[in-house]
Design a protein around this motif. Sequence first.
Motif, PDB file in Angstrom:
ATOM      1  N   UNK A 189       0.960  -1.397   0.190  1.00 32.28           N
ATOM      2  CA  UNK A 189      -0.262  -0.355  -0.533  1.00 32.28           C
ATOM      3  C   UNK A 189       0.815   1.757   0.013  1.00 32.28           C
ATOM      4  N   UNK A 190       0.800   2.431  -0.955  1.00 35.95           N
ATOM      5  CA  UNK A 190       0.961   3.146  -1.322  1.00 35.95           C
ATOM      6  C   UNK A 190       0.795   4.573  -0.109  1.00 35.95           C
ATOM      7  N   UNK A 191       0.943   5.531   0.332  1.00 35.78           N
ATOM      8  CA  UNK A 191       0.063   6.450   1.257  1.00 35.78           C
ATOM      9  C   UNK A 191       1.114   7.892   0.751  1.00 35.78           C
ATOM     10  N   UNK A 192       0.892   7.693  -0.489  1.00 35.47           N
ATOM     11  CA  UNK A 192       2.286   9.004  -0.891  1.00 35.47           C
ATOM     12  C   UNK A 192       1.971  10.728  -1.186  1.00 35.47           C
ATOM     13  N   UNK A 193       2.607  11.161  -0.517  1.00 36.42           N
ATOM     14  CA  UNK A 193       3.258  12.393  -0.506  1.00 36.42           C
ATOM     15  C   UNK A 193       3.031  13.692  -1.859  1.00 36.42           C
ATOM     16  N   UNK A 194       2.121  14.591  -1.746  1.00 38.28           N
ATOM     17  CA  UNK A 194       2.709  14.384  -2.991  1.00 38.28           C
ATOM     18  C   UNK A 194       1.537  16.009  -3.280  1.00 38.28           C
ATOM     19  N   UNK A 195       1.442  16.910  -4.864  1.00 34.80           N
ATOM     20  CA  UNK A 195       0.510  17.601  -5.244  1.00 34.80           C
ATOM     21  C   UNK A 195       1.411  17.856  -6.075  1.00 34.80           C
ATOM     22  N   UNK A 196       0.080  18.378  -7.044  1.00 43.30           N
ATOM     23  CA  UNK A 196      -0.114  18.284  -8.594  1.00 43.30           C
ATOM     24  C   UNK A 196       0.430  20.045  -8.630  1.00 43.30           C
ATOM     25  N   UNK A 197       0.491  19.976 -10.052  1.00 50.21           N
ATOM     26  CA  UNK A 197       1.339  21.185 -10.777  1.00 50.21           C
ATOM     27  C   UNK A 197       0.717  22.012 -11.644  1.00 50.21           C
ATOM     28  N   UNK A 198      -0.669  22.125 -10.770  1.00 54.53           N
ATOM     29  CA  UNK A 198      -2.187  22.035 -12.220  1.00 54.53           C
ATOM     30  C   UNK A 198      -1.621  23.801 -11.548  1.00 54.53           C
ATOM     31  N   UNK A 199      -2.609  24.784 -13.058  1.00 52.80           N
ATOM     32  CA  UNK A 199      -2.631  25.860 -13.278  1.00 52.80           C
ATOM     33  C   UNK A 199      -3.675  26.425 -13.811  1.00 52.80           C
ATOM     34  N   UNK A 200      -3.865  27.585 -14.103  1.00 49.40           N
ATOM     35  CA  UNK A 200      -4.797  28.180 -15.334  1.00 49.40           C
ATOM     36  C   UNK A 200      -4.446  28.712 -16.094  1.00 49.40           C
ATOM     37  N   UNK A 201      -4.803  28.908 -17.121  1.00 45.81           N
ATOM     38  CA  UNK A 201      -4.820  30.294 -18.029  1.00 45.81           C
ATOM     39  C   UNK A 201      -3.617  30.314 -18.290  1.00 45.81           C
ATOM     40  N   UNK A 202      -2.715  31.228 -19.131  1.00 47.77           N
ATOM     41  CA  UNK A 202      -1.705  31.953 -18.535  1.00 47.77           C
ATOM     42  C   UNK A 202      -0.432  31.361 -17.988  1.00 47.77           C
ATOM     43  N   UNK A 203      -0.487  30.198 -17.551  1.00 41.44           N
ATOM     44  CA  UNK A 203       0.566  29.468 -16.675  1.00 41.44           C
ATOM     45  C   UNK A 203      -0.010  28.225 -16.559  1.00 41.44           C
ATOM     46  N   UNK A 204      -1.026  27.546 -17.508  1.00 38.52           N
ATOM     47  CA  UNK A 204      -1.342  26.592 -17.986  1.00 38.52           C
ATOM     48  C   UNK A 204      -0.143  25.147 -18.232  1.00 38.52           C
ATOM     49  N   UNK A 205      -0.766  24.174 -17.376  1.00 37.72           N
ATOM     50  CA  UNK A 205      -0.017  22.961 -17.171  1.00 37.72           C
ATOM     51  C   UNK A 205      -0.555  21.890 -18.288  1.00 37.72           C
ATOM     52  N   UNK A 206      -2.344  22.374 -18.641  1.00 39.84           N
ATOM     53  CA  UNK A 206      -2.165  21.424 -19.718  1.00 39.84           C
ATOM     54  C   UNK A 206      -2.782  20.170 -19.911  1.00 39.84           C
ATOM     55  N   UNK A 207      -3.410  19.506 -20.025  1.00 43.32           N
ATOM     56  CA  UNK A 207      -4.109  18.648 -20.083  1.00 43.32           C
ATOM     57  C   UNK A 207      -3.667  17.402 -19.152  1.00 43.32           C
TER      58      UNK A 207
END
Length: 167
Positions: free
Chosen positions: A50-68
């Motif tokens: 079992x993995x309990x992964x610590x981390x986060x997304x690198x999402x952003x909105x238009x202008x700096x969008x990370x994409x799909x």
Amino acid sequence: MNVPIPGALLYLDALSATDLRFADVQEPGTYLDCPRMRIYRVTDLTGTVRFNIRGAGRNSLPGGAIGPGGVNQVRIVVESTECGRVTLATPDQNGAAVAGTAVNGIDSSDGAFMLYDLFNYSTTAGRSNLNCSDPPAVVDPADLSLFRDYLFNDPASAAPQFTTYCP
């Protein structure tokens, strides 16, 4: 297949998941290889891990969008055999937006990122697929409902945290 293997080295290879970041400190028993974006554990006596992964997304909105982002970008490897692919999702969409230390938790801006994915990348943004639904309905209103639960009912997730991420 489907034969449990106790004591096997299993790892998740997330090198292709450019919209995710691992925290550089994981729970005991987990080994992290930051340069290769791999996270390792050993199966227990029943052949389970079992993995309990610590981390986060690198999402952003238009202008700096990370994409799909992506779906099924993370390879599951046991010893040296790829056994499948999975999608990793996170309610903390922007926790790793800046390299290094971030002061963040789950907040309303993460919900805005998820909404953006719902309306722009619903079949490709696996990072927002909190209920693990299969394509084509990857990001849907049920994911927003789960996000709401994290935001309002999970104080540990919503609390600001000091976290260092893999570069």
